[in-house]
Write an enzyme that holds these catalytic residues in place. Sequence first.
Site, PDB file in Angstrom:
ATOM      1  N   TYR A   1     -45.657   5.512 -30.290  1.00 31.19           N
ATOM      2  CA  TYR A   1     -46.108   6.992 -30.076  1.00 31.19           C
ATOM      3  C   TYR A   1     -45.321   7.998 -31.158  1.00 31.19           C
ATOM      4  O   TYR A   1     -46.294   8.720 -31.728  1.00 31.19           O
ATOM      5  CB  TYR A   1     -45.540   7.386 -28.873  1.00 31.19           C
TER       6      TYR A   1
ATOM      7  N   CYS B   1     -36.891  16.029 -33.693  1.00 27.05           N
ATOM      8  CA  CYS B   1     -36.712  16.569 -34.919  1.00 27.05           C
ATOM      9  C   CYS B   1     -37.403  15.808 -35.913  1.00 27.05           C
ATOM     10  O   CYS B   1     -37.891  14.644 -36.034  1.00 27.05           O
ATOM     11  CB  CYS B   1     -35.472  16.613 -35.539  1.00 27.05           C
TER      12      CYS B   1
END
Length: 483
Positions: free
Chosen positions: A261, A20
Site C-alpha cells: 500500500y 513521512c
Amino acid sequence: MSNTSLNETHFDDDHFRDECGVFGVLDHPEAANLTYLGLYALQHRGQESTGIISTDGTNFNNHRGMGLVSDVYQKEDIVKLEGRIAIGHVRYSTAGDLGLRNCQPFMYQYAHGGIAMCHNGNIVNAEALRKGLEKDGSIFQSTSDTEVIIHLLAKSSGNSTRERLTDAVKQLEGGFSVLLMTETRLFGARDPNGIRPLVLGKLDGSWVMASETCAFDLVGADFVRDVEAGELVVVDPDGTLRSYFPFEKPAIKFCVFEYVYFARPDSTLEGVNVYQARHNIGVELAKESYVDADMVIPVPDSGVPPAMGFALEAGIPFQMGLIRNHYVGRTFIEPKQSIRNFGVKLKLNPNRDMIAGKRVILVDDSIVRGTTSRKIVEMVRAAGATEIHMRISSPPTKHSCFYGINTPTSEELMANQMNLDEMCKAIGADSLAFVSNEGLFKAVGKPRELHCDACFSGDYPVPVNEKRSPQLSLLRYYDKRPS
C-alpha cells in the site's frame, strides 16, 4: 449542522498512514528546486505538512508550512532557498499533534555549527530517551522523535558529525531513515533492520537520497542502490560517498506493507518493483480464493494492480466500476441533511450501468477498522450488484505498527476482534478472502525472513509494548508535563 460550516474530515481514516517522506541533495545549483520536485513525487507519504531547508555553505534557509507541497511553496519561496545542499520532508501528523511546531526538517545551531535533520519512521524508545535528556537539561520545542535524535547528537562527545550521528542512532530503537545536513555535507542513516526505505541516486554528478525511487524519476536522477540496513552514508563536499555500519548485527526486515500500500507503484524498493509485486499478489489471490463472477473491480488506487492480476489469473473481465474523484480536498461544506456514506461517496462513486445485475469481485489492499469496506459494499449493492465478493491483497491486519505507521490500536482492528465469517458479515459481503502469508511473499519474490510483517503476524523485529502507541505515549507525556 449548518450547511455553511466548514468541516475537516479524513475519508481515508480506515487506511494505514505512512507518516513521512524525505528527500535530499548535495552539490547541485538547483538543490532546493530539486528537493521541491522530489517532495512532489513523495506527496503520497505525507499530506499534512512539508518543509525544505537549504544551505549556501554559511547560512541555512528554510520554508515550512501545513498542507500539500503545491500549496506550501510558491516560486518566490524556492528562490529564497539558496545553496547547493538541501533536504526536505513531507509528513502526516499523529493524533494529538500540534501542527507546525512538528513540521520538519528541524534546524539548529550548536557548538559545532549548524545542522538540519528530518526522518521517516518511529523511535519506540523515544519517551525514555526524552525523559533522560530533559532530566539533563535539554529543552524541546516539538513532540517529534527527530528532535530527540538531534539532542542525542548535540550531547555526543564525538570528534566529527559522523561520529556524533553514529552515537545518536546507536541509541535508537525502532524503524527509521534519517537525513542530516551540515553547511558542507549530507548524511543518510537507516535503522539496523532497514524497516523504512531510503535510496541513493545521482544527478549530474550530484548525490541524491529519497524515500522512494519515484522521486528520482521526476527529477531525472539515476538510481544507484538502496541504503543498506544499518548503514550510515556520508557525502563529502567533493562528492565522495563514504559508507559506515555502526550497528553490530544489521539484518534486513523491510516493511512488506510498502509493497502492499504505502509506496507508489512506480517505485522499486529493495530490488522489487512495487507495481509488479501488487500485480503478482492479485494473481496469488485469484489462485487461492477464486469465485465465479462477472467482473473484477478495484477499489482505487492501490487496489488497481492486484485487481488486474486477479482478473488475468481468473479469466474474469477487469472493470473500473468505482470511479474516484481525484479533486477531493480535506475540507468541504457538509450537507444540511445526512447523506448515507457521505465521506466515501465524496471520493468514490459506483458506475451503476456497469454494475447493475452483475456479480462483482471487489479488490482492496487491506481492511483496518472495516468501516470503509462496509460503506463501499453498501454503495456497490445499492448500485444493483447481485453478489459482492471482497478480496484483500494483504493478510488480515491483526496488530498495530510501531515503526512509523500511524495505525489504530489492535483492539480497533477488525481482524483482531473477528474471525473471517464475522468480518464478512460485518462488511455485508457475500464472501471475503485475504491473500495468505505464503501467497504474499511468493508474489513479492523474496522470503518472509527479509521483511517485517508484524501487522499481520505480531512478530515485531524490535520489541515494543503493544498495549500503547509510542507516538501517543510521547505526546501525552509532553502535554502532561508541569509548566
